[in-house]
Design a protein around this motif. Structure first.
Motif, short mmCIF file in Angstrom:
data_model
loop_
_atom_site.label_atom_id
_atom_site.label_comp_id
_atom_site.label_asym_id
_atom_site.label_seq_id
_atom_site.Cartn_x
_atom_site.Cartn_y
_atom_site.Cartn_z
N ASP A 45 0.19 7.40 19.81
CA ASP A 45 -0.13 8.74 19.08
C ASP A 45 1.16 9.36 18.59
O ASP A 45 2.38 9.07 19.17
CB ASP A 45 -0.83 9.68 19.76
CG ASP A 45 -1.44 10.87 19.21
OD1 ASP A 45 -0.68 11.92 19.45
OD2 ASP A 45 -2.22 10.54 18.50
N ARG A 46 1.09 10.04 17.49
CA ARG A 46 2.31 10.67 17.01
C ARG A 46 2.99 11.38 17.97
O ARG A 46 4.35 11.71 17.88
CB ARG A 46 1.81 11.51 15.82
CG ARG A 46 2.88 12.32 15.01
CD ARG A 46 2.43 13.23 13.78
NE ARG A 46 3.27 13.88 13.09
CZ ARG A 46 4.13 14.91 13.23
NH1 ARG A 46 3.65 15.66 14.47
NH2 ARG A 46 4.78 15.26 12.33
N VAL A 59 10.68 11.90 12.08
CA VAL A 59 9.29 11.22 12.35
C VAL A 59 8.81 11.57 10.84
O VAL A 59 8.72 12.43 10.41
CB VAL A 59 8.31 12.36 13.54
CG1 VAL A 59 6.90 11.71 13.35
CG2 VAL A 59 9.08 12.33 14.82
N ASP A 61 5.87 11.11 8.37
CA ASP A 61 4.50 10.98 8.15
C ASP A 61 4.17 10.49 6.55
O ASP A 61 5.45 10.44 5.91
CB ASP A 61 4.01 12.55 8.37
CG ASP A 61 4.04 12.94 9.62
OD1 ASP A 61 3.40 12.42 10.52
OD2 ASP A 61 4.54 14.12 9.82
N ILE A 79 4.78 6.81 10.66
CA ILE A 79 3.46 7.52 11.12
C ILE A 79 2.50 7.13 10.11
O ILE A 79 2.66 7.34 8.94
CB ILE A 79 3.45 8.86 11.29
CG1 ILE A 79 4.40 9.35 12.44
CG2 ILE A 79 1.70 9.39 12.04
CD1 ILE A 79 4.49 8.76 13.81
N ASP A 80 1.21 6.75 10.57
CA ASP A 80 0.17 6.32 9.44
C ASP A 80 -0.57 7.66 9.32
O ASP A 80 -0.42 8.57 9.98
CB ASP A 80 -0.71 5.13 9.80
CG ASP A 80 -1.51 5.23 10.82
OD1 ASP A 80 -1.64 6.39 11.62
OD2 ASP A 80 -2.30 4.39 11.32
N GLY A 83 -2.47 9.21 12.20
CA GLY A 83 -1.61 9.69 13.08
C GLY A 83 -0.99 8.89 14.23
O GLY A 83 -0.52 9.46 15.31
N TYR A 84 -1.13 7.69 13.93
CA TYR A 84 -0.51 6.66 14.79
C TYR A 84 0.95 6.18 14.43
O TYR A 84 1.03 5.96 13.09
CB TYR A 84 -1.24 5.59 15.13
CG TYR A 84 -2.64 5.84 15.78
CD1 TYR A 84 -2.64 6.17 17.27
CD2 TYR A 84 -3.78 6.48 15.31
CE1 TYR A 84 -3.71 6.86 17.79
CE2 TYR A 84 -4.85 6.67 15.89
CZ TYR A 84 -4.96 6.79 17.24
OH TYR A 84 -6.00 7.56 17.71
N ILE A 85 1.76 5.59 15.36
CA ILE A 85 3.18 5.16 14.90
C ILE A 85 2.75 3.59 14.57
O ILE A 85 2.14 2.64 15.36
CB ILE A 85 4.08 5.21 16.49
CG1 ILE A 85 4.29 6.53 16.68
CG2 ILE A 85 5.31 4.51 15.82
CD1 ILE A 85 4.91 6.67 18.35
N THR A 86 3.27 3.34 13.24
CA THR A 86 3.17 2.00 12.83
C THR A 86 4.48 1.36 12.78
O THR A 86 4.53 0.36 12.35
CB THR A 86 2.58 2.10 11.22
OG1 THR A 86 3.36 2.89 10.33
CG2 THR A 86 1.08 2.49 11.44
#
Length: 91
Positions: A45-46, A59, A61, A79-80, A83-86
């Motif tokens: 998660d972010r 970060v 977005d 972040i996608d 809201g997840y780290i890609t």
């Protein structure tokens, strides 16, 4: 004349004391970017990116405008829209 010299010396002493209170840029630039070591955060998660303590960090977005300047020790979290780290990378 003695008063002018005394005031000038006091002013120099004040500057010398303030200089030590700032972090040394050279020591910050020597930090190695930890991106290769924290790839396990991809998919998290972010909030994991926000909570990761490192400077300099950004970060990114989907709607965040970013500059294209390269800072080798800067840690970047992509972040996608869910809201997840890609992606985690340096620069």
């Amino acid at each position: 004349m003695k008063i002018v010299v005394a005031i000038a010396l006091c002013g120099l002493a004040a500057c010398a004391q303030q200089e030590d209170s700032f972090p040394k840029l050279a020591s910050i630039e020597k930090q190695a970017c930890p991106a290769p070591a924290i790839q396990t955060l991809v998919g998290a998660d972010r909030s994991a990116a926000l909570g990761y303590e490192y400077t300099p960090k950004r970060v990114i977005d989907p709607t965040t405008a970013v500059t294209r300047d390269y800072v080798r020790n800067r840690l970047n979290f992509r972040i996608d829209d869910q809201g997840y780290i890609t992606g985690i990378f340096c620069g």
